[in-house]
Design a protein around this motif. Structure first.
Motif, PDB file in Angstrom:
ATOM      1  N   UNK A  81      27.939 -17.577  23.101  1.00  0.00           N
ATOM      2  CA  UNK A  81      28.626 -17.078  24.289  1.00  0.00           C
ATOM      3  C   UNK A  81      27.805 -15.933  24.869  1.00  0.00           C
ATOM      4  N   UNK A  82      28.093 -15.582  26.118  1.00  0.00           N
ATOM      5  CA  UNK A  82      27.451 -14.402  26.692  1.00  0.00           C
ATOM      6  C   UNK A  82      28.503 -13.545  27.371  1.00  0.00           C
ATOM      7  N   UNK A  83      28.280 -12.234  27.298  1.00  0.00           N
ATOM      8  CA  UNK A  83      29.290 -11.268  27.737  1.00  0.00           C
ATOM      9  C   UNK A  83      28.803 -10.394  28.883  1.00  0.00           C
ATOM     10  N   UNK A  84      27.683 -10.740  29.456  1.00  0.00           N
ATOM     11  CA  UNK A  84      27.164 -10.016  30.611  1.00  0.00           C
ATOM     12  C   UNK A  84      26.609 -10.995  31.610  1.00  0.00           C
ATOM     13  N   UNK A  85      26.521 -10.564  32.858  1.00  0.00           N
ATOM     14  CA  UNK A  85      26.069 -11.458  33.919  1.00  0.00           C
ATOM     15  C   UNK A  85      24.650 -11.958  33.650  1.00  0.00           C
TER      16      UNK A  85
ATOM     17  N   UNK B 209      18.425 -13.241  30.270  1.00  0.00           N
ATOM     18  CA  UNK B 209      17.556 -12.388  29.475  1.00  0.00           C
ATOM     19  C   UNK B 209      17.261 -13.020  28.109  1.00  0.00           C
ATOM     20  N   UNK B 210      18.236 -13.720  27.548  1.00  0.00           N
ATOM     21  CA  UNK B 210      18.013 -14.391  26.273  1.00  0.00           C
ATOM     22  C   UNK B 210      16.957 -15.480  26.419  1.00  0.00           C
ATOM     23  N   UNK B 211      17.023 -16.241  27.513  1.00  0.00           N
ATOM     24  CA  UNK B 211      16.013 -17.269  27.769  1.00  0.00           C
ATOM     25  C   UNK B 211      14.642 -16.632  27.972  1.00  0.00           C
ATOM     26  N   UNK B 212      14.603 -15.511  28.682  1.00  0.00           N
ATOM     27  CA  UNK B 212      13.337 -14.811  28.901  1.00  0.00           C
ATOM     28  C   UNK B 212      12.742 -14.321  27.589  1.00  0.00           C
ATOM     29  N   UNK B 213      13.579 -13.751  26.729  1.00  0.00           N
ATOM     30  CA  UNK B 213      13.085 -13.282  25.431  1.00  0.00           C
ATOM     31  C   UNK B 213      12.609 -14.439  24.564  1.00  0.00           C
ATOM     32  N   UNK B 214      13.311 -15.549  24.616  1.00  0.00           N
ATOM     33  CA  UNK B 214      12.885 -16.711  23.847  1.00  0.00           C
ATOM     34  C   UNK B 214      11.551 -17.243  24.361  1.00  0.00           C
ATOM     35  N   UNK B 215      11.349 -17.225  25.674  1.00  0.00           N
ATOM     36  CA  UNK B 215      10.070 -17.642  26.242  1.00  0.00           C
ATOM     37  C   UNK B 215       8.950 -16.706  25.800  1.00  0.00           C
ATOM     38  N   UNK B 216       9.232 -15.407  25.727  1.00  0.00           N
ATOM     39  CA  UNK B 216       8.229 -14.447  25.263  1.00  0.00           C
ATOM     40  C   UNK B 216       7.896 -14.676  23.791  1.00  0.00           C
ATOM     41  N   UNK B 217       8.908 -14.980  22.979  1.00  0.00           N
ATOM     42  CA  UNK B 217       8.666 -15.268  21.559  1.00  0.00           C
ATOM     43  C   UNK B 217       7.784 -16.506  21.416  1.00  0.00           C
ATOM     44  N   UNK B 218       8.045 -17.527  22.225  1.00  0.00           N
ATOM     45  CA  UNK B 218       7.203 -18.720  22.216  1.00  0.00           C
ATOM     46  C   UNK B 218       5.775 -18.380  22.635  1.00  0.00           C
TER      47      UNK B 218
ATOM     48  N   UNK C  28      24.700 -14.841  22.798  1.00  0.00           N
ATOM     49  CA  UNK C  28      23.417 -15.532  22.910  1.00  0.00           C
ATOM     50  C   UNK C  28      22.258 -14.540  22.836  1.00  0.00           C
ATOM     51  N   UNK C  29      22.488 -13.337  23.372  1.00  0.00           N
ATOM     52  CA  UNK C  29      21.454 -12.314  23.303  1.00  0.00           C
ATOM     53  C   UNK C  29      21.197 -11.855  21.884  1.00  0.00           C
ATOM     54  N   UNK C  30      22.269 -11.602  21.134  1.00  0.00           N
ATOM     55  CA  UNK C  30      22.118 -11.193  19.735  1.00  0.00           C
ATOM     56  C   UNK C  30      21.537 -12.321  18.889  1.00  0.00           C
TER      57      UNK C  30
END
Length: 236
Positions: free
Chosen positions: A55-59, A64-73, A145-147
């Protein structure tokens, strides 16, 4: 040779490496943009693989979670090139051969991806099951999803980097920063440090999961000592 000479040479190598920093950042930026198209599908696959409903609790949290995952990749894919640029910087100061560069890139990549694989298939599943086992009765876990991305990405990268211990030890011995024969006398200290790292990096506090991290780390330490002895004879 004075004891300060290896440290001065290392500083020179780091200054050379700084010249490649812009290239590394540009590559990570371009790769992150490219992986933005595949990161959402990977996130869905990770959600199903670990059996979680996110789930996500912010707009902006989901984006941002997708962006961080792309950076990890991007970091994962670019790691061999980062190792190559590290060899270029060290070679400019220490005159390392192309064979050492090939060993650094191939060995470092295998260790990095091996650490991530170990974390993904061994440590993370056990850790998540243990932590989520407390969600019983009225305690229903709702995972952000962010955590989730932070948790998975942090442990994957941490395990990948921790598995570089033998390579770093051999490299330090090669450039004169580590005496493996002296380092072998501090096994007790190494065991204590490994136990602390295992307690910090392992997502669960139980002894079984900590041993899954601590035992491979100690074996990597011993492999590093053996390789360092081969690169720096006792007579040096």
């Amino acid at each position: 040779m004075s004891e300060e000479a290896p440290l001065k040479d290392l500083v020179r190598a780091l200054l050379v490496l700084r010249r490649y920093l812009l290239r590394i950042l540009l590559l990570l930026f371009l790769l992150t943009l490219g992986f933005l198209w595949t990161a959402p599908r990977l996130l869905l696959w990770l959600e199903g693989h670990f059996g979680q409903r996110l789930a996500f609790f912010g707009v902006a949290e989901s984006w941002l979670a997708v962006l961080k995952l792309a950076l990890i990749l991007a970091l994962t894919v670019a790691f061999p090139l980062i190792l190559y640029l590290l060899w270029r910087a060290l070679s400019a100061v220490y005159g390392l051969s192309w064979r050492s560069g090939l060993a650094l890139v191939l060995g470092g990549s295998l260790l990095f991806y091996g650490g991530m694989t170990f974390c993904f298939f061994v440590s993370l599943p056990y850790g998540m099951r243990f932590l989520l086992s407390f969600g019983r009765g009225e305690l229903v876990p709702t995972i952000s999803v962010g955590h989730f991305v932070n948790f998975v990405g942090l442990f994957l990268l941490a395990f990948g980097l921790i598995f570089e211990v033998p390579l770093l030890m051999m490299l330090a011995a090669r450039i004169g920063l580590l005496d493996p024969y002296k380092a072998a006398r501090f096994r007790r200290h190494a065991i204590l440090i490994i136990a602390i790292l295992a307690a910090v990096l392992t997502p669960t506090p139980d002894v079984f999961n900590m041993s899954l991290m601590a035992v491979p780390l100690y074996l990597l330490f011993e492999v590093g000592l053996l390789g360092a002895r081969l690169l720096r004879p006792k007579s040096s």
